[in-house]
Design a protein around this motif. Structure first.
Motif, short mmCIF file in Angstrom:
data_model
loop_
_atom_site.label_atom_id
_atom_site.label_comp_id
_atom_site.label_asym_id
_atom_site.label_seq_id
_atom_site.Cartn_x
_atom_site.Cartn_y
_atom_site.Cartn_z
N PRO A 15 0.77 -1.24 0.00
CA PRO A 15 0.00 0.00 0.00
C PRO A 15 0.81 1.29 0.00
O PRO A 15 0.27 2.35 -0.32
N ALA A 16 2.08 1.25 0.35
CA ALA A 16 2.89 2.46 0.42
C ALA A 16 3.74 2.57 -0.85
O ALA A 16 4.68 1.81 -1.05
N VAL A 17 3.38 3.52 -1.70
CA VAL A 17 4.05 3.68 -3.00
C VAL A 17 4.82 4.99 -2.97
O VAL A 17 4.23 6.07 -2.85
N LEU A 18 6.14 4.91 -3.07
CA LEU A 18 7.02 6.06 -2.84
C LEU A 18 7.56 6.63 -4.15
O LEU A 18 8.14 5.92 -4.96
N PHE A 19 7.37 7.95 -4.34
CA PHE A 19 7.96 8.63 -5.48
C PHE A 19 9.45 8.81 -5.28
O PHE A 19 9.92 9.12 -4.18
N CYS A 20 10.20 8.64 -6.38
CA CYS A 20 11.65 8.85 -6.36
C CYS A 20 12.04 9.55 -7.66
O CYS A 20 11.73 9.05 -8.75
N PRO A 21 12.70 10.70 -7.59
CA PRO A 21 13.11 11.39 -8.83
C PRO A 21 14.04 10.52 -9.67
O PRO A 21 15.01 9.96 -9.14
N ALA A 22 13.74 10.39 -10.93
CA ALA A 22 14.55 9.51 -11.79
C ALA A 22 15.94 10.07 -12.05
O ALA A 22 16.82 9.34 -12.52
N ASP A 23 16.15 11.35 -11.76
CA ASP A 23 17.49 11.92 -11.94
C ASP A 23 18.35 11.79 -10.69
O ASP A 23 19.44 12.36 -10.62
N ARG A 24 17.85 11.00 -9.71
CA ARG A 24 18.62 10.74 -8.49
C ARG A 24 18.85 9.24 -8.32
O ARG A 24 18.26 8.60 -7.45
N PRO A 25 19.69 8.64 -9.15
CA PRO A 25 19.86 7.18 -9.12
C PRO A 25 20.40 6.65 -7.80
O PRO A 25 20.18 5.49 -7.45
N ALA A 63 14.97 3.77 -1.89
CA ALA A 63 13.51 3.88 -2.00
C ALA A 63 12.87 2.50 -2.10
O ALA A 63 11.84 2.23 -1.47
N ALA A 64 13.49 1.61 -2.86
CA ALA A 64 12.96 0.26 -3.02
C ALA A 64 12.99 -0.51 -1.70
O ALA A 64 12.10 -1.31 -1.41
N GLN A 65 14.03 -0.28 -0.90
CA GLN A 65 14.13 -0.95 0.39
C GLN A 65 13.08 -0.47 1.38
O GLN A 65 12.58 -1.24 2.20
N ARG A 66 12.74 0.81 1.30
CA ARG A 66 11.85 1.40 2.30
C ARG A 66 10.36 1.21 1.98
O ARG A 66 9.54 1.14 2.89
N ALA A 67 10.01 1.17 0.70
CA ALA A 67 8.60 1.20 0.30
C ALA A 67 8.15 -0.14 -0.26
O ALA A 67 8.96 -1.02 -0.55
N ASP A 68 6.83 -0.27 -0.41
CA ASP A 68 6.26 -1.47 -1.03
C ASP A 68 6.44 -1.43 -2.54
O ASP A 68 6.58 -2.47 -3.18
N ALA A 69 6.41 -0.23 -3.11
CA ALA A 69 6.66 -0.05 -4.54
C ALA A 69 7.23 1.34 -4.73
O ALA A 69 7.05 2.23 -3.89
N VAL A 70 7.95 1.52 -5.84
CA VAL A 70 8.61 2.79 -6.14
C VAL A 70 8.07 3.35 -7.46
O VAL A 70 7.89 2.61 -8.42
N ILE A 71 7.83 4.65 -7.46
CA ILE A 71 7.49 5.35 -8.71
C ILE A 71 8.71 6.16 -9.12
O ILE A 71 9.04 7.18 -8.49
N LEU A 72 9.42 5.69 -10.14
CA LEU A 72 10.55 6.45 -10.67
C LEU A 72 9.97 7.55 -11.55
O LEU A 72 9.33 7.29 -12.57
N ASP A 73 10.18 8.79 -11.14
CA ASP A 73 9.48 9.93 -11.72
C ASP A 73 10.31 10.63 -12.78
O ASP A 73 11.36 11.21 -12.48
N LEU A 74 9.83 10.57 -14.02
CA LEU A 74 10.46 11.30 -15.12
C LEU A 74 9.78 12.63 -15.38
O LEU A 74 10.22 13.38 -16.25
N GLU A 75 8.70 12.93 -14.62
CA GLU A 75 7.92 14.13 -14.92
C GLU A 75 8.26 15.29 -13.99
O GLU A 75 9.35 15.84 -14.04
N THR A 115 8.02 -1.71 -9.34
CA THR A 115 8.44 -0.42 -9.85
C THR A 115 7.47 0.11 -10.89
O THR A 115 7.03 -0.63 -11.79
N ILE A 116 7.14 1.38 -10.76
CA ILE A 116 6.30 2.10 -11.71
C ILE A 116 7.13 3.26 -12.25
O ILE A 116 7.89 3.88 -11.51
N VAL A 117 6.99 3.57 -13.51
CA VAL A 117 7.69 4.71 -14.10
C VAL A 117 6.65 5.77 -14.47
O VAL A 117 5.76 5.51 -15.28
N ARG A 118 6.76 6.94 -13.83
CA ARG A 118 5.86 8.03 -14.23
C ARG A 118 6.45 8.73 -15.44
O ARG A 118 7.56 9.27 -15.39
#
Length: 287
Positions: A18-28, A34-46, A71-74
């Motif tokens: 249930p906890a989906v964490l946004f992560c800026p895609a320019d911060r590898p 982020a993956a360790q802390r959350a249930d899923a990660v949104i790698l944000d390109l927007e 992993t989800i890619v925005r």
């Protein structure tokens, strides 16, 4: 009815959250954390990436892989120059779930599958309804076969209306934001798609986040998105039933099995089908 049953089956197997964490895609350097802390990660390109950093962000996406099942890619909105570039970058990875920013039409969703690059045909989409038009068309978006979920966004929505803030001075959503939240949830539920609640921007206000997550769970959201790792445990706690809730649900279902009929009294209250489904949902969330 058969079509709705099929889409409900898809939603049941959408297990991110249930906890989906946004992560800026320019911060590898933040990807793995982020993956360790959350249930899923949104790698944000927007929105999280400045225009002059988007090309490097797409390279990071390809070169720093995470678990594709979590992993989800925005991607940037359809009609922008970055839309096709983002999809081409995703096609070079194992990621198969994207979040379309500012989704507004079924045609935009179909463009993801029909973009001419073969791997795109298998991409699942979360439609992010964050404009007035996107919210009004939420039910149309939910019916597209490649859509597995809907999310709504408060700040972009209010901005698209010419407003200045989605919340009032007390921190509560304004009426227009509450209506949009409900409309997107209803559209997701009507067609069996996952519903993701919007982020809570006041990071230190864990009490406010707790109340909002409890409401999301009670209303039927599948997950809640967040912007900081410290919000993850608050969201997880909110979606996890307490021992008291589990015990009450089990007791109620046992009483229903013993009663053997449609309506019966339980601790002085009338119980029928919808109440039993609420109890079943509590057990499903525990699993």
């Amino acid at each position: 009815m058969a079509g709705i049953q099929r889409t409900q089956h898809v939603a049941e197997h959408f297990t991110m959250g249930p906890a989906v964490l946004f992560c800026p895609a320019d911060r590898p350097e933040r990807y793995a954390k982020a993956a360790q802390r959350a249930d899923a990660v949104i790698l944000d390109l927007e929105d999280a990436v400045a225009p002059d950093a988007k090309e490097q962000a797409r390279k990071n996406l390809i070169e720093q892989p995470l678990d594709p099942e979590r992993t989800i890619v925005r991607i940037n909105a359809a009609g922008t120059p970055d839309f096709a570039l983002d999809l081409d970058a995703v096609a070079q990875t194992a990621y198969r779930t994207v979040m379309l920013a500012k989704a507004e039409s079924a045609e935009q969703l179909r463009a993801i599958a029909d973009g001419g690059v073969q791997p795109r045909a298998s991409i699942r989409v979360i439609a992010l309804c964050e404009t007035a038009l996107g919210v009004l068309r939420a039910a149309e978006l939910a019916q597209e076969p490649n859509v597995v979920g809907l999310m709504w966004g408060a700040e972009d929505l209010v901005a698209s209306l010419g407003g200045t803030a989605s919340r009032d001075e007390a921190g509560h959503y304004r009426a227009i934001a509450r209506q949009a939240r409900a409309q997107v949830l209803l559209a997701a539920g009507a067609f069996g798609k996952a519903a993701i609640d919007a982020v809570y921007l006041d990071i230190p206000d864990t009490a406010g986040l707790t109340l909002e997550v409890r409401d999301a769970v009670a209303s039927g959201f599948t997950a809640t998105a967040c912007i900081h790792p410290s919000q993850v445990p608050v969201i997880r706690d909110g979606y996890s039933p307490s021992e008291a809730q589990l015990g009450q649900a089990r007791e109620l279902l046992a009483a229903a099995a013993a009663a053997g009929n449609g309506v019966f009294r339980f601790h002085g209250a009338m119980v029928d089908g919808p109440v039993l489904r609420h109890a079943e949902q509590v057990l499903r969330r525990a699993r």
